[in-house]
Enzyme design. Structure first.
Site, PDB file in Angstrom:
ATOM      1  CE  LYS A 117      -1.964   2.835   2.828  1.00  0.00           C
ATOM      2  NZ  LYS A 117      -2.062   4.054   1.965  1.00  0.00           N
TER       3      LYS A 117
ATOM      4  CD  GLU B 121      12.963   4.570   8.435  1.00  0.00           C
ATOM      5  OE1 GLU B 121      12.943   5.546   9.233  1.00  0.00           O
ATOM      6  OE2 GLU B 121      12.858   4.680   7.217  1.00  0.00           O
TER       7      GLU B 121
ATOM      8  CB  CYS C  77      13.251   9.425   7.987  1.00  0.00           C
ATOM      9  SG  CYS C  77      14.114   8.110   7.099  1.00  0.00           S
TER      10      CYS C  77
ATOM     11  N   GLY D  26       7.159   5.472   8.238  1.00  0.00           N
ATOM     12  CA  GLY D  26       6.330   6.669   8.342  1.00  0.00           C
ATOM     13  C   GLY D  26       6.421   7.280   9.724  1.00  0.00           C
TER      14      GLY D  26
ATOM     15  CD  GLU E   1      10.494  13.025  11.238  1.00  0.00           C
ATOM     16  OE1 GLU E   1      11.457  12.490  10.673  1.00  0.00           O
ATOM     17  OE2 GLU E   1       9.419  12.426  11.459  1.00  0.00           O
TER      18      GLU E   1
END
Length: 487
Positions: free
Chosen positions: A181, A256, A289, A234, A384
């Protein structure tokens, strides 16, 4: 004319799901817009639990045959997929750039070749995957990696095809079937991957691609009792939701997640190199990231470092990512841009100073930003942002540098600039991070373990670590001289 086909920069892309070797439409669609100019590229099939069930059923049905396929044949098909990717690098590059706004030159020269390499690497690693047999009190031990079953892979929008194939390739190599997905903000190259895989001879149902929103099709996939592995890249909030969804079935997870990584610059560092490393953190408009978004600079060189960094950053060109001269493209979505600007506005209101940037530009572009005068416990240092926004703090000694570097909830990566190898050894040993770069950045090898500590993730992938996750690792113990002679 096929109403389910859209044309992106001259490339035809099917907007339907790929389930069981066939294109499948949905009752509803959702719009996919380009971050370059906001234009709608396509109306994408909007999957629900119905498509999730169909995709998992197709993967379950295809699993016995694919699991029984020899390692050699699996590797051959993965190499054929890599061949197909390489033949279509230009098409994949322009579609991905149009869909997610990353630089076309990067897609052509680095990202799409890496997509092919993902398949080749895990195909080759599969053929040499082994653990030497060993003895226990005369008994032999043999370790094997058994395919686990259908895997759900949920991938992000910042490097859609590269990060998708980083999961798809080892899952397929291990003998599993897959339901992929992609992120709803950048789904197009996943559809092209389905075409490439089918052309390469991958049996129907081994790879399925479904599109839609996490709250609709995502939840149905992650809670499905027939799913044996879930891998997600994500955000932390989404990971928590996935983990809760998977808990009822105890489905193993690989996560992750986010990062708030430091770049430590010591006074003995090559400052030109340190500035080079710092400027790299604006790659992909800061939507990486692993980016070292927190500069920690020794006080005695902070002023000179800042001056050189600002000079270099002012020379970066922001604009259309399809232009070879562009250095920084747009951010992915208006909502993401607003989120980035909200972080900056709150930081400025709290007393931070924008050395450069600090504001959005036209369209979905945000000015490269460096903020100073930020408190260690402030939101801008701790959370973040996922945009071209960096902070700079100073330290006076090694101990303070390490303390500041580790003082977040995250632990994905860290970058260190120093001219002293002994210092590098001391500092890296104490940094909380899954990956540490010393006097370099973003040097990656699929043999190495990749993952994060703390809220940056669960598990490691790469090399044998990937097979450990995507397989049920078995040990077979055989007694000595225990065979009955029926001859």
């Amino acid at each position: 004319m096929n109403k389910h086909l859209t044309t992106v920069a001259g490339v035809a892309v099917d907007t339907r799901h790929w389930i069981g070797g066939e294109r499948v439409a949905s009752t509803d669609t959702f719009p996919d817009a380009s971050p370059i100019d906001g234009s709608v590229l396509a109306d994408i099939a909007r999957g629900t639990a119905t498509e999730a069930d169909a995709a998992v059923a197709a993967a379950k049905a295809a699993f016995p045959g694919w699991a029984a396929t020899s390692r050699v044949e699996r590797a051959r098909i993965l190499h054929a997929i890599a061949d197909g990717v390489e033949k279509r690098i230009e098409e994949l590059a322009i579609v991905e750039t149009t869909d997610n706004g990353a630089l076309l030159r990067s897609h052509r020269r680095g990202v799409m070749p890496r997509v092919a390499h993902n398949f080749r690497f895990f195909a080759d690693w599969l053929l040499k995957l082994e653990h030497g047999d060993f003895e226990t009190r005369g008994h032999s031990n043999h370790v094997s990696w058994d395919p686990a079953g259908p895997c759900v892979l949920i991938t992000p929008w910042n490097a859609p095809l590269m990060l998708a194939t980083w999961k798809v390739a080892p899952a397929l190599a291990a003998g599993n079937t897959v339901v992929l997905k992609p992120a709803e903000w950048s789904p197009l190259t996943a559809s092209l991957l389905a075409d490439i895989a089918a052309e390469a001879g991958l049996p129907a149902g081994v790879l399925n691609v479904v599109q839609g929103y996490g709250s609709e099709i995502g939840d149905a996939l992650t809670s499905h009792p027939d799913v044996r592995r879930i891998s997600f890249t994500g955000s932390v909030p989404t990971a928590r939701r996935i983990a809760a969804s998977a808990a009822a079935n105890l489905t193993p997870l690989s996560l992750e997640l986010g990062g708030k990584s430091p770049l430590l610059v010591f006074a003995d560092a090559d400052l030109d190199l340190a500035v080079d490393l710092a400027v790299e953190q604006y790659d992909n408009a800061g939507q990486v990231c692993l980016a070292a978004t927190r500069f920690l600079v020794e006080e005695s060189v902070a002023e000179e470092f800042t001056r050189r960094f600002v000079d270099r950053t002012m020379g970066l060109r922001q604009g259309d990512p399809r232009d070879e001269a562009t250095d920084i493209g747009p951010n992915i979505h208006p909502g993401q841009l607003e989120k980035i600007d909200g972080f900056v506005r709150r930081a400025l209101a709290a007393g931070a100073r924008a050395v450069i940037g600090g504001h959005p530009e036209d369209g979905q572009y945000y000015a490269p930003t460096l903020l100073t005068d930020v408190a260690q416990d402030s939101e801008i240092v701790q959370e973040e942002v996922f945009g071209p926004v960096l902070t700079l703090q100073t330290f006076t000694d090694e101990e303070e540098a390490i303390r500041l570097a580790n003082d977040t909830r995250f632990g994905l990566a860290a970058t260190l600039a120093t001219g002293d190898p002994e210092r590098a050894e001391r500092v890296t040993a104490r940094l909380v991070a899954g990956t540490v770069w010393v006097n370099c950045f973003f040097v990656r090898d699929l043999q190495a373990p990749f993952g994060g500590s703390r809220l940056s993730g669960v598990g490691r992938e790469g090399g044998t670590w990937s097979f450990d996750f995507y397989c049920d690792v078995k040990n077979t113990v055989t007694a000595p001289n225990g065979w009955t002679n029926h001859g």
